[in-house]
Scaffold this motif. Structure first.
Motif, short mmCIF file in Angstrom:
data_model
loop_
_atom_site.label_atom_id
_atom_site.label_comp_id
_atom_site.label_asym_id
_atom_site.label_seq_id
_atom_site.Cartn_x
_atom_site.Cartn_y
_atom_site.Cartn_z
N TYR A 10 0.81 -1.21 0.00
CA TYR A 10 0.00 0.00 0.00
C TYR A 10 0.85 1.27 0.00
N HIS A 11 2.04 1.18 0.59
CA HIS A 11 2.92 2.35 0.60
C HIS A 11 4.09 2.20 -0.36
N GLU A 12 4.12 1.07 -1.07
CA GLU A 12 5.10 0.80 -2.13
C GLU A 12 6.54 1.00 -1.67
N LYS A 13 6.85 0.51 -0.48
CA LYS A 13 8.21 0.59 0.05
C LYS A 13 8.99 -0.65 -0.35
N SER A 14 10.29 -0.49 -0.55
CA SER A 14 11.15 -1.63 -0.87
C SER A 14 11.45 -2.41 0.40
N VAL A 15 11.97 -3.62 0.23
CA VAL A 15 12.35 -4.44 1.38
C VAL A 15 13.35 -3.69 2.25
N ILE B 34 12.42 1.12 8.34
CA ILE B 34 11.26 1.68 9.04
C ILE B 34 10.91 0.85 10.27
N VAL B 35 10.86 -0.47 10.09
CA VAL B 35 10.43 -1.36 11.17
C VAL B 35 11.58 -1.64 12.13
N GLY B 36 12.82 -1.52 11.65
CA GLY B 36 13.97 -1.77 12.51
C GLY B 36 14.32 -3.24 12.62
N ILE B 37 14.15 -3.98 11.53
CA ILE B 37 14.48 -5.41 11.52
C ILE B 37 15.36 -5.69 10.30
N PRO B 38 16.06 -6.81 10.27
CA PRO B 38 16.90 -7.14 9.11
C PRO B 38 16.05 -7.38 7.85
N GLU B 39 16.65 -7.15 6.68
CA GLU B 39 15.96 -7.36 5.41
C GLU B 39 15.49 -8.80 5.28
N VAL C 239 12.25 -9.22 6.96
CA VAL C 239 11.17 -8.62 6.18
C VAL C 239 10.71 -9.60 5.11
N LYS C 240 11.67 -10.20 4.40
CA LYS C 240 11.33 -11.17 3.34
C LYS C 240 10.60 -12.38 3.92
N THR C 241 11.04 -12.85 5.04
CA THR C 241 10.39 -14.01 5.67
C THR C 241 8.97 -13.67 6.08
N ARG C 242 8.80 -12.51 6.70
CA ARG C 242 7.45 -12.10 7.11
C ARG C 242 6.54 -11.91 5.90
N MET C 243 7.09 -11.35 4.82
CA MET C 243 6.28 -11.20 3.60
C MET C 243 5.85 -12.56 3.07
N PHE C 244 6.76 -13.53 3.06
CA PHE C 244 6.45 -14.86 2.57
C PHE C 244 5.30 -15.47 3.37
N TYR C 245 5.41 -15.44 4.69
CA TYR C 245 4.38 -16.04 5.53
C TYR C 245 3.07 -15.23 5.50
#
Length: 186
Positions: free
Chosen positions: A142-147, A153-158, A161-167
């Motif tokens: 929705y905000h079209e941000k890259s990984v 922004i969230v303060g976590i490793p890339e 982010v990829k793992t959370r997106m997958f799940y």
């Protein structure tokens, strides 16, 4: 006055000297007319535009800064006027037959309703995700941000982010299947 430099004529025109304007017009109107005519390819339009060009010269003479030759400045004004006229002409040339021939790629009412319904079901499914997954989906889609941006922004490793997106996508897919929605849009 015939041998007066263009820059002096412009200064005198800025002061309201009509004779200086006549001399400048006589000196440059043929070249400007030919230039405009090559662009617009219509004699009547070119004549009208040259009138506008020299009216603009009269109005803007006080703004002339001398960074270019007067002839270059005049041709710049002429070019701008010609391109503006061409733009207007191309917009005006859209007649009813041409407009009717343009394909309408917009969705029909049935498709719009189906998408709207799927959109509300998708929002409902997203609301059922965990906070972490919902946050990632929101930032990426929705905000079209890259990984990389999401990680910052969230303060976590890339990688997280990829793992959370997958799940999150996997869970969304399951939730939508439960509602009878496949992955595609109508």
């Amino acid at each position: 006055m015939q041998t007066t430099p263009d820059e002096v004529l412009i200064a005198r025109i800025a002061g309201g000297d009509r004779l200086a304007m006549q001399v400048l017009f006589a000196r440059h109107h043929v070249r400007a007319y030919r230039f405009v005519l090559r662009l617009v390819r219509n004699e009547a339009t070119a004549e009208d535009l040259i009138s506008e060009v020299f009216l603009e010269v009269w109005r803007q003479a006080g703004e002339f800064e001398g960074r270019a030759a007067v002839s270059t400045w005049i041709l710049g004004i002429a070019r701008f006027k010609a391109l503006s006229a061409l733009r207007k002409r191309s917009e005006a040339e859209l007649d009813d037959d041409t407009a009717a021939a343009i394909e309408d790629h917009a969705d029909n009412p049935e498709t719009v309703l189906a998408k709207k319904d799927k959109g509300s079901q998708l929002r409902q499914a997203i609301s059922k995700l965990s906070n972490e997954h919902r946050e990632i989906i929101d930032l990426v889609y929705y905000h079209e941000k890259s990984v990389e941006e999401v990680a910052g922004i969230v303060g976590i490793p890339e990688a997280t982010v990829k793992t959370r997106m997958f799940y999150a996508r996997k869970k969304l897919s399951e939730l939508l299947k439960e509602q009878g929605i496949d992955r595609g849009w109508p």
